[in-house]
Design a protein around this motif. Structure first.
Motif, PDB file in Angstrom:
ATOM      1  N   ILE A 176       0.858  -1.176   0.000  1.00 54.99           N
ATOM      2  CA  ILE A 176       0.000   0.000   0.000  1.00 54.99           C
ATOM      3  C   ILE A 176       0.896   1.229   0.000  1.00 54.99           C
ATOM      4  O   ILE A 176       1.887   1.286   0.725  1.00 54.99           O
ATOM      5  N   THR A 177       0.572   2.183  -0.829  1.00 54.87           N
ATOM      6  CA  THR A 177       1.418   3.376  -0.867  1.00 54.87           C
ATOM      7  C   THR A 177       1.036   4.316   0.264  1.00 54.87           C
ATOM      8  O   THR A 177      -0.065   4.239   0.815  1.00 54.87           O
ATOM      9  N   TYR A 178       1.945   5.207   0.572  1.00 59.03           N
ATOM     10  CA  TYR A 178       1.698   6.193   1.617  1.00 59.03           C
ATOM     11  C   TYR A 178       0.458   7.019   1.276  1.00 59.03           C
ATOM     12  O   TYR A 178      -0.351   7.355   2.143  1.00 59.03           O
ATOM     13  N   THR A 179       0.314   7.338   0.007  1.00 64.04           N
ATOM     14  CA  THR A 179      -0.822   8.132  -0.436  1.00 64.04           C
ATOM     15  C   THR A 179      -2.142   7.440  -0.119  1.00 64.04           C
ATOM     16  O   THR A 179      -3.052   8.031   0.462  1.00 64.04           O
ATOM     17  N   GLU A 180      -2.198   6.184  -0.489  1.00 67.98           N
ATOM     18  CA  GLU A 180      -3.441   5.462  -0.237  1.00 67.98           C
ATOM     19  C   GLU A 180      -3.679   5.273   1.258  1.00 67.98           C
ATOM     20  O   GLU A 180      -4.801   5.311   1.738  1.00 67.98           O
ATOM     21  N   PHE A 181      -2.569   5.073   1.954  1.00 66.58           N
ATOM     22  CA  PHE A 181      -2.637   4.899   3.393  1.00 66.58           C
ATOM     23  C   PHE A 181      -3.280   6.139   4.036  1.00 66.58           C
ATOM     24  O   PHE A 181      -4.031   6.043   5.002  1.00 66.58           O
ATOM     25  N   SER A 182      -3.007   7.299   3.456  1.00 71.24           N
ATOM     26  CA  SER A 182      -3.508   8.547   4.021  1.00 71.24           C
ATOM     27  C   SER A 182      -4.971   8.796   3.697  1.00 71.24           C
ATOM     28  O   SER A 182      -5.582   9.712   4.234  1.00 71.24           O
ATOM     29  N   TYR A 183      -5.502   8.007   2.795  1.00 69.69           N
ATOM     30  CA  TYR A 183      -6.842   8.295   2.292  1.00 69.69           C
ATOM     31  C   TYR A 183      -7.875   8.434   3.399  1.00 69.69           C
ATOM     32  O   TYR A 183      -8.722   9.328   3.371  1.00 69.69           O
ATOM     33  N   MET A 184      -7.808   7.544   4.368  1.00 69.83           N
ATOM     34  CA  MET A 184      -8.849   7.563   5.394  1.00 69.83           C
ATOM     35  C   MET A 184      -8.855   8.878   6.182  1.00 69.83           C
ATOM     36  O   MET A 184      -9.887   9.322   6.645  1.00 69.83           O
ATOM     37  N   LEU A 185      -7.690   9.500   6.278  1.00 69.49           N
ATOM     38  CA  LEU A 185      -7.653  10.776   6.998  1.00 69.49           C
ATOM     39  C   LEU A 185      -8.376  11.859   6.205  1.00 69.49           C
ATOM     40  O   LEU A 185      -9.041  12.719   6.777  1.00 69.49           O
ATOM     41  N   LEU A 186      -8.218  11.812   4.901  1.00 70.86           N
ATOM     42  CA  LEU A 186      -8.917  12.791   4.067  1.00 70.86           C
ATOM     43  C   LEU A 186     -10.422  12.642   4.245  1.00 70.86           C
ATOM     44  O   LEU A 186     -11.153  13.615   4.405  1.00 70.86           O
ATOM     45  N   GLN A 187     -10.861  11.390   4.204  1.00 72.37           N
ATOM     46  CA  GLN A 187     -12.297  11.159   4.330  1.00 72.37           C
ATOM     47  C   GLN A 187     -12.779  11.525   5.739  1.00 72.37           C
ATOM     48  O   GLN A 187     -13.883  12.054   5.902  1.00 72.37           O
ATOM     49  N   ALA A 188     -11.946  11.250   6.714  1.00 67.77           N
ATOM     50  CA  ALA A 188     -12.297  11.623   8.087  1.00 67.77           C
ATOM     51  C   ALA A 188     -12.448  13.144   8.179  1.00 67.77           C
ATOM     52  O   ALA A 188     -13.381  13.657   8.798  1.00 67.77           O
ATOM     53  N   TYR A 189     -11.550  13.828   7.521  1.00 67.83           N
ATOM     54  CA  TYR A 189     -11.601  15.278   7.583  1.00 67.83           C
ATOM     55  C   TYR A 189     -12.829  15.832   6.850  1.00 67.83           C
ATOM     56  O   TYR A 189     -13.419  16.824   7.290  1.00 67.83           O
ATOM     57  N   ASP A 190     -13.190  15.201   5.750  1.00 66.84           N
ATOM     58  CA  ASP A 190     -14.430  15.590   5.064  1.00 66.84           C
ATOM     59  C   ASP A 190     -15.608  15.587   6.034  1.00 66.84           C
ATOM     60  O   ASP A 190     -16.401  16.524   6.092  1.00 66.84           O
ATOM     61  N   PHE A 191     -15.722  14.505   6.753  1.00 65.64           N
ATOM     62  CA  PHE A 191     -16.841  14.361   7.675  1.00 65.64           C
ATOM     63  C   PHE A 191     -16.759  15.442   8.759  1.00 65.64           C
ATOM     64  O   PHE A 191     -17.751  16.110   9.071  1.00 65.64           O
ATOM     65  N   PHE A 192     -15.549  15.630   9.274  1.00 62.88           N
ATOM     66  CA  PHE A 192     -15.355  16.663  10.286  1.00 62.88           C
ATOM     67  C   PHE A 192     -15.786  18.031   9.756  1.00 62.88           C
ATOM     68  O   PHE A 192     -16.506  18.791  10.418  1.00 62.88           O
ATOM     69  N   HIS A 193     -15.357  18.336   8.546  1.00 62.01           N
ATOM     70  CA  HIS A 193     -15.681  19.623   7.945  1.00 62.01           C
ATOM     71  C   HIS A 193     -17.199  19.794   7.784  1.00 62.01           C
ATOM     72  O   HIS A 193     -17.769  20.818   8.129  1.00 62.01           O
ATOM     73  N   LEU A 194     -17.837  18.757   7.258  1.00 60.92           N
ATOM     74  CA  LEU A 194     -19.281  18.849   7.040  1.00 60.92           C
ATOM     75  C   LEU A 194     -20.034  18.894   8.371  1.00 60.92           C
ATOM     76  O   LEU A 194     -21.075  19.537   8.481  1.00 60.92           O
ATOM     77  N   PHE A 195     -19.498  18.219   9.361  1.00 54.69           N
ATOM     78  CA  PHE A 195     -20.132  18.216  10.679  1.00 54.69           C
ATOM     79  C   PHE A 195     -20.086  19.614  11.284  1.00 54.69           C
ATOM     80  O   PHE A 195     -21.083  20.117  11.809  1.00 54.69           O
ATOM     81  N   THR A 196     -18.942  20.260  11.175  1.00 54.00           N
ATOM     82  CA  THR A 196     -18.813  21.571  11.816  1.00 54.00           C
ATOM     83  C   THR A 196     -19.385  22.701  10.963  1.00 54.00           C
ATOM     84  O   THR A 196     -19.973  23.639  11.486  1.00 54.00           O
ATOM     85  N   GLU A 197     -19.242  22.610   9.641  1.00 51.05           N
ATOM     86  CA  GLU A 197     -19.677  23.718   8.789  1.00 51.05           C
ATOM     87  C   GLU A 197     -21.108  23.575   8.288  1.00 51.05           C
ATOM     88  O   GLU A 197     -21.759  24.548   7.956  1.00 51.05           O
TER      89      GLU A 197
END
Length: 437
Positions: A176-197
RNA sequence: GGUGGGGUUCCCGAGUGGUCAAAGGGAACAGACUGUAAAUCUGUCGGCGUAGCCUUCGAAGGUUCAAAUCCUUCCCCCACCA
């Protein structure tokens, strides 16, 4: 009191079930909180879509229907298009490298997707659905900000424990590449952003998204102390294990230019008995009690295919409108009912406007064209050899009459109407050849 | 960087000098049976074509009467070690 959207989804099998300690439980991060929130107030739910294609396809219907059910129950759907995340590729599911999308392309696709979605959910009115693109917030952040605001909240231990990552770590071939490994954080942040904004309480997704979604609820809890909710739907499979949403290797698109209403209708009518009840629950708004009745009737007289007909009609009507459905029905009636005798150009054109066609020269036809050439030239067969084999195997019909003669040459005597010949391979694949001067 | 293992026709995967257009499985396509279903069975499955010919086995060269198979160089993937 009306049935809650939670029960509605559950009755339709739109909430995934997982085994936990030998018991089947619903794949919701907090069922009690979810039920409570959904029955007491208006909430927002988001589901992500991939904007890499110009059209949605039937594989997207489950999330679309999920959003639609929420809206019908008075909640607000948020459609997230992954302008940013689409570039990276989610390691959950498959692992083919994605191509980078430029912004114009994404914008264009977003417009097309919105138009298709608006057949299911309304972007106007009181609880209007909204569309957001995560490129708008993820694209803003610097790497250092990112590490500080998001990365700090996750241990690598936590991340490698996720199924989507672990399976790739254990797979010696893949990695698994580092990029793909990071994917879940991006998606987590999406949810965080939509939750707060956007005050978005719930994220929905396929069952393969569970790890990414819970990463989001965890991030929200850590940074706000509040509890967001994740809910997953099952991934669709066909009873015989084939890929859902493909016909002859082609995706079934919601865009009528990519998949004609006729082909769309046909896709559903060909559903297996073992699938049709689930499909009705998933893809139509027919009440579950009525679906039970339909399926009972179907079981008595399976050859009438009433359940399949109902399914095809319901889904086609929503996607292509009443007009699209009617034209699909007309074409179906002629193709699977009577012969083509006595039909005029006008009628054929009208009925088969959805069937693929090829233009050829009338003068060439008068001189005679071999059937083999015609099959190859129209693209029905990839090569002349394939055409030859197909005819030999009895797989070709001209104007609904099976061809026995491999060397058959067609002339203007073979015209079905003034200027057209109808080719068919197998039982269902039609192609119209039009001759002009 | 070192060491080892690999890249075969849509996919998986056999094949280590001629009997290889390349086993086997899957997918796909067609036929039979049916209900425009499933399951099953049969056939086809690089291209052109009657026999036969042409193009394929990561890429480019080379050895040979003959190469997917041997040699050289290059590209890519993986594992382990550093």
């Amino acid at each position: 009191m009306a049935k809650s959207v939670f029960d509605e989804l559950n009755d339709r099998g739109l909430i995934n079930k997982v085994d936990r300690d030998g018991k089947q439980i619903l794949a919701v991060t907090n069922e009690v909180a979810a039920r409570e929130a959904l029955s007491s107030r208006k909430v927002s739910i988001y589901i992500g879509f991939d904007p890499s294609a110009t059209s949605l396809h039937v594989g997207n219907l489950v999330p679309i229907m999920t959003l639609a059910h929420f809206q019908r129950a008075g909640h607000r759907p948020i459609v997230l298009v992954g302008g940013a995340t689409g570039m990276i590729g989610d390691p959950s599911g498959r692992s083919t490298e994605r191509t980078l999308l430029d912004n114009d392309e994404v914008d264009k696709n977003v417009e097309a997707i919105k138009k298709q979605l608006s057949r299911f959910v309304s972007f106007e009115g009181e609880n209007a659905a909204i569309m957001v693109n995560n490129a708008d917030w993820i694209g803003q952040k610097s790497y250092l900000e990112w590490l500080r605001d998001v990365g700090k909240h996750f241990t690598v231990n936590y991340m490698i424990a996720k199924e989507s990552v672990r399976s790739r770590l254990e797979d010696r071939e893949q990695g698994i590449t580092y990029t793909e490994f990071s994917y879940m954080l991006l998606q987590a942040y999406d949810f965080f952003h939509l939750f707060t904004e956007f005050d978005c309480l719930i994220q929905g997704g396929g069952s393969d998204q569970w790890g990414n979604i819970t990463a989001g609820t965890d991030l929200i809890r850590k940074r706000t102390g509040k509890e967001a909710i994740g809910i997953t739907y099952p991934l669709i499979t066909t009873a015989s294990g084939e890929k859902f949403g493909k016909s002859a290797g082609n995706a079934i698109w919601l865009d009528g230019d990519l998949t004609s209403p006729y082909s769309f209708y046909q896709y559903w009518i060909n559903s297996e008995d073992a699938d049709v009840e689930r499909y009705l629950k998933f893809f139509s708004f027919v009440p579950v009690e009525d679906i039970a009745t339909i399926c009972e009737e179907h079981a008595k007289d399976p050859h009438k295919r009433e359940a399949q007909k109902r399914l095809a009609a319901e889904v086609t009507r929503v996607v292509h409108g009443e007009e699209g459905l009617q034209s699909a029905l007309r074409a179906t009636q002629v193709l699977f009912g009577s012969t083509l005798d006595g039909l005029s150009d006008k009628e054929l054109n009208e009925i088969f406007k959805d069937v693929p066609s090829t233009d050829m020269k009338m003068t060439d036809l008068k001189a005679g064209i071999t059937l083999i050439d015609m099959l190859a030239d129209t693209g029905m067969c990839k090569s002349k050899g394939e055409a030859r084999r197909l005819i030999k195997g009895g797989g070709v019909s001209v104007n609904n009459n099976r061809v026995e003669d491999i060397e058959l040459t067609l002339t203007d005597a073979n015209l079905a109407s003034e200027t057209m010949i109808m080719l068919r391979s197998g039982k269902k694949r039609y192609h119209l050849v039009k001759f002009q001067n």
